[in-house]
Design a protein around this motif. Structure first.
Motif, PDB file in Angstrom:
ATOM      1  N   ARG A 220       0.830  -1.205   0.000  1.00 50.05           N
ATOM      2  CA  ARG A 220       0.000   0.000   0.000  1.00 50.05           C
ATOM      3  C   ARG A 220       0.867   1.259   0.000  1.00 50.05           C
ATOM      4  O   ARG A 220       0.575   2.226  -0.709  1.00 50.05           O
ATOM      5  CB  ARG A 220      -0.920  -0.008   1.211  1.00 50.05           C
ATOM      6  CG  ARG A 220      -2.005  -1.073   1.154  1.00 50.05           C
ATOM      7  CD  ARG A 220      -2.866  -1.068   2.399  1.00 50.05           C
ATOM      8  NE  ARG A 220      -3.906  -2.078   2.316  1.00 50.05           N
ATOM      9  CZ  ARG A 220      -4.778  -2.345   3.293  1.00 50.05           C
ATOM     10  NH1 ARG A 220      -4.712  -1.665   4.422  1.00 50.05           N
ATOM     11  NH2 ARG A 220      -5.697  -3.269   3.132  1.00 50.05           N
ATOM     12  N   ALA A 221       1.922   1.235   0.797  1.00 49.58           N
ATOM     13  CA  ALA A 221       2.816   2.395   0.843  1.00 49.58           C
ATOM     14  C   ALA A 221       3.513   2.592  -0.499  1.00 49.58           C
ATOM     15  O   ALA A 221       3.665   3.718  -0.988  1.00 49.58           O
ATOM     16  CB  ALA A 221       3.842   2.214   1.964  1.00 49.58           C
ATOM     17  N   ALA A 222       3.942   1.484  -1.113  1.00 51.68           N
ATOM     18  CA  ALA A 222       4.624   1.565  -2.406  1.00 51.68           C
ATOM     19  C   ALA A 222       3.702   2.138  -3.472  1.00 51.68           C
ATOM     20  O   ALA A 222       4.124   2.946  -4.312  1.00 51.68           O
ATOM     21  CB  ALA A 222       5.130   0.188  -2.816  1.00 51.68           C
ATOM     22  N   GLU A 223       2.446   1.744  -3.443  1.00 48.79           N
ATOM     23  CA  GLU A 223       1.499   2.259  -4.426  1.00 48.79           C
ATOM     24  C   GLU A 223       1.259   3.750  -4.232  1.00 48.79           C
ATOM     25  O   GLU A 223       1.172   4.507  -5.199  1.00 48.79           O
ATOM     26  CB  GLU A 223       0.185   1.487  -4.337  1.00 48.79           C
ATOM     27  CG  GLU A 223       0.289   0.082  -4.897  1.00 48.79           C
ATOM     28  CD  GLU A 223      -1.022  -0.683  -4.773  1.00 48.79           C
ATOM     29  OE1 GLU A 223      -1.974  -0.139  -4.184  1.00 48.79           O
ATOM     30  OE2 GLU A 223      -1.081  -1.821  -5.262  1.00 48.79           O
ATOM     31  N   GLN A 224       1.159   4.190  -2.992  1.00 47.02           N
ATOM     32  CA  GLN A 224       0.945   5.611  -2.747  1.00 47.02           C
ATOM     33  C   GLN A 224       2.155   6.443  -3.139  1.00 47.02           C
ATOM     34  O   GLN A 224       2.020   7.571  -3.595  1.00 47.02           O
ATOM     35  CB  GLN A 224       0.596   5.855  -1.276  1.00 47.02           C
ATOM     36  CG  GLN A 224      -0.806   5.427  -0.917  1.00 47.02           C
ATOM     37  CD  GLN A 224      -1.334   6.155   0.306  1.00 47.02           C
ATOM     38  OE1 GLN A 224      -0.937   7.279   0.612  1.00 47.02           O
ATOM     39  NE2 GLN A 224      -2.239   5.517   1.014  1.00 47.02           N
ATOM     40  N   ARG A 225       3.335   5.879  -2.966  1.00 48.93           N
ATOM     41  CA  ARG A 225       4.551   6.595  -3.324  1.00 48.93           C
ATOM     42  C   ARG A 225       4.873   6.439  -4.815  1.00 48.93           C
ATOM     43  O   ARG A 225       5.780   7.070  -5.324  1.00 48.93           O
ATOM     44  CB  ARG A 225       5.734   6.090  -2.499  1.00 48.93           C
ATOM     45  CG  ARG A 225       5.912   6.803  -1.172  1.00 48.93           C
ATOM     46  CD  ARG A 225       6.412   8.230  -1.404  1.00 48.93           C
ATOM     47  NE  ARG A 225       6.674   8.892  -0.137  1.00 48.93           N
ATOM     48  CZ  ARG A 225       5.958   9.881   0.369  1.00 48.93           C
ATOM     49  NH1 ARG A 225       4.909  10.323  -0.282  1.00 48.93           N
ATOM     50  NH2 ARG A 225       6.267  10.441   1.517  1.00 48.93           N
ATOM     51  N   GLY A 226       4.129   5.549  -5.494  1.00 50.56           N
ATOM     52  CA  GLY A 226       4.419   5.315  -6.900  1.00 50.56           C
ATOM     53  C   GLY A 226       5.698   4.541  -7.106  1.00 50.56           C
ATOM     54  O   GLY A 226       6.309   4.590  -8.171  1.00 50.56           O
ATOM     55  N   ALA A 227       6.105   3.793  -6.075  1.00 50.67           N
ATOM     56  CA  ALA A 227       7.367   3.061  -6.149  1.00 50.67           C
ATOM     57  C   ALA A 227       7.207   1.668  -6.730  1.00 50.67           C
ATOM     58  O   ALA A 227       8.174   0.980  -6.954  1.00 50.67           O
ATOM     59  CB  ALA A 227       7.994   2.955  -4.753  1.00 50.67           C
TER      60      ALA A 227
END
Length: 251
Positions: free
Chosen positions: A124-131
C-alpha cells in the motif's frame, strides 16, 4: 524502492520489524529509532534533505504506545509538514484504528506482526509513493470477511454478521460473538452485500434483514431490534426498510 524508518521503544519488536522490512524487496533501506523523539529528529533531517536527498524517508512504521511522545502525537506533528513521509501504524492495540485513519495512515498492522500482513502494508505504501506497479488483487471471497485478531487472520462468515457500523473509513462488523474492525468504508460493504440482504438504515448503520427481530414505531421514530441491540432508522431509509421487510415476510 522505499526508504523506511521503524519506530518502537521495545528493542526486540524493533529488531523483528527491521528484519521483516529488510526482507521485503520493495524496501531499499530500513533503519530504526527507539522512541518518537529520536524518530522526529531523524525525520527532520530527511525533510531537510528533500524527497530525493540521501537522508530521505518515504514511510514510517510507527508503534503507538511509547513513553513520552507517543506514535499518535508524532503522526499529528507530521501532518503539519508540507511533504511528510507516509505512516503505517504497527501496534498491539486495536482501539486506536479510527484515530489512525483520521491521521491519514496508510495502514494499521496489529502485533505480533506477520510477514504476509506487513507485506500488504508495504504494498500500500509503495502504491501511494508510486514506487511499484499495482499488483492485481484477487476478488474477495463473497461468503467470508477476513479480519485480524491478535495478529491472526480469521474469516468471518458474512451470514453471521448482524449489522455493520461506520467508523470513519473503517467499518465495525457485529456478530453474536463479538465485533471486528476492518479497513473498508461502509459504502463499499453496502454495494458489495446488497444482494445478500444487507440494507442501509442510517448513515452509520448497515443491517442484515434476516437478523432484524423487530421493527418498532414510537412517536414518529423508527428503530429495529437486531439481537439485543436497538438501532435507529433514519427518516430517509424508513419507508424503504418497511417495504423490504414486508416483501421478505410475504415471499
Amino acid at each position: 524502492m522505499l526508504r523506511a524508518l521503524a519506530v518502537d521503544d521495545e528493542r526486540p519488536s524493533l529488531e523483528e520489524l527491521l528484519y521483516l522490512l529488510n526482507s521485503d524487496p520493495r524496501i531499499g533501506s530500513a533503519e530504526g529509532a527507539g522512541d518518537a523523539t529520536e524518530a522526529l529528529r531523524r525525520i527532520n533531517r530527511a525533510l531537510e534533505s528533500g524527497p530525493d536527498g540521501p537522508e530521505a524517508i518515504d514511510v514510517v512504521f510507527l508503534d503507538i504506545q511509547m513513553p513520552g511522545l507517543d506514535g499518535l502525537d508524532l503522526a499529528r506533528l507530521l501532518t503539519g509538514f508540507a511533504q511528510p513521509p507516509l505512516v503505517v501504524f504497527v501496534t498491539a492495540h486495536e482501539d486506536f484504528a479510527v484515530q489512525a485513519f483520521d491521521l491519514k495512515a496508510v495502514d494499521y498492522v496489529l502485533k505480533p506482526v506477520r510477514k504476509e500482513r506487513l507485506a500488504e502494508a508495504v504494498r500500500r505504501a509503495a502504491e501511494q509513493r508510486g514506487a511499484a506497479p499495482r499488483i492485481p488483487v484477487h476478488e474477495p471471497d463473497p461468503d467470508h470477511m477476513p479480519v485480524e485478531l491478535g495478529g491472526v487472520t480469521r474469516f468471518v462468515p458474512v451470514d453471521e454478521i448482524t449489522h455493520v457500523e461506520a467508523q470513519g473509513d473503517y467499518a465495525r462488523l457485529h456478530t453474536d460473538k463479538g465485533s471486528h474492525l476492518v479497513r473498508i468504508p461502509l459504502s463499499t460493504l453496502e454495494e458489495r452485500w446488497r444482494s445478500r440482504g444487507f440494507v442501509r438504515i442510517h448513515r452509520r448503520h448497515l443491517v442484515a434483514l434476516r437478523h432484524i427481530g423487530e421493527l418498532r414505531l414510537d412517536a414518529g421514530t423508527v428503530s429495529v431490534l437486531v439481537g439485543t441491540e436497538e438501532l435507529q432508522v433514519s427518516r430517509r431509509h424508513a419507508r424503504e426498510l418497511r417495504d423490504l421487510l414486508m416483501r421478505r415476510t410475504t415471499s
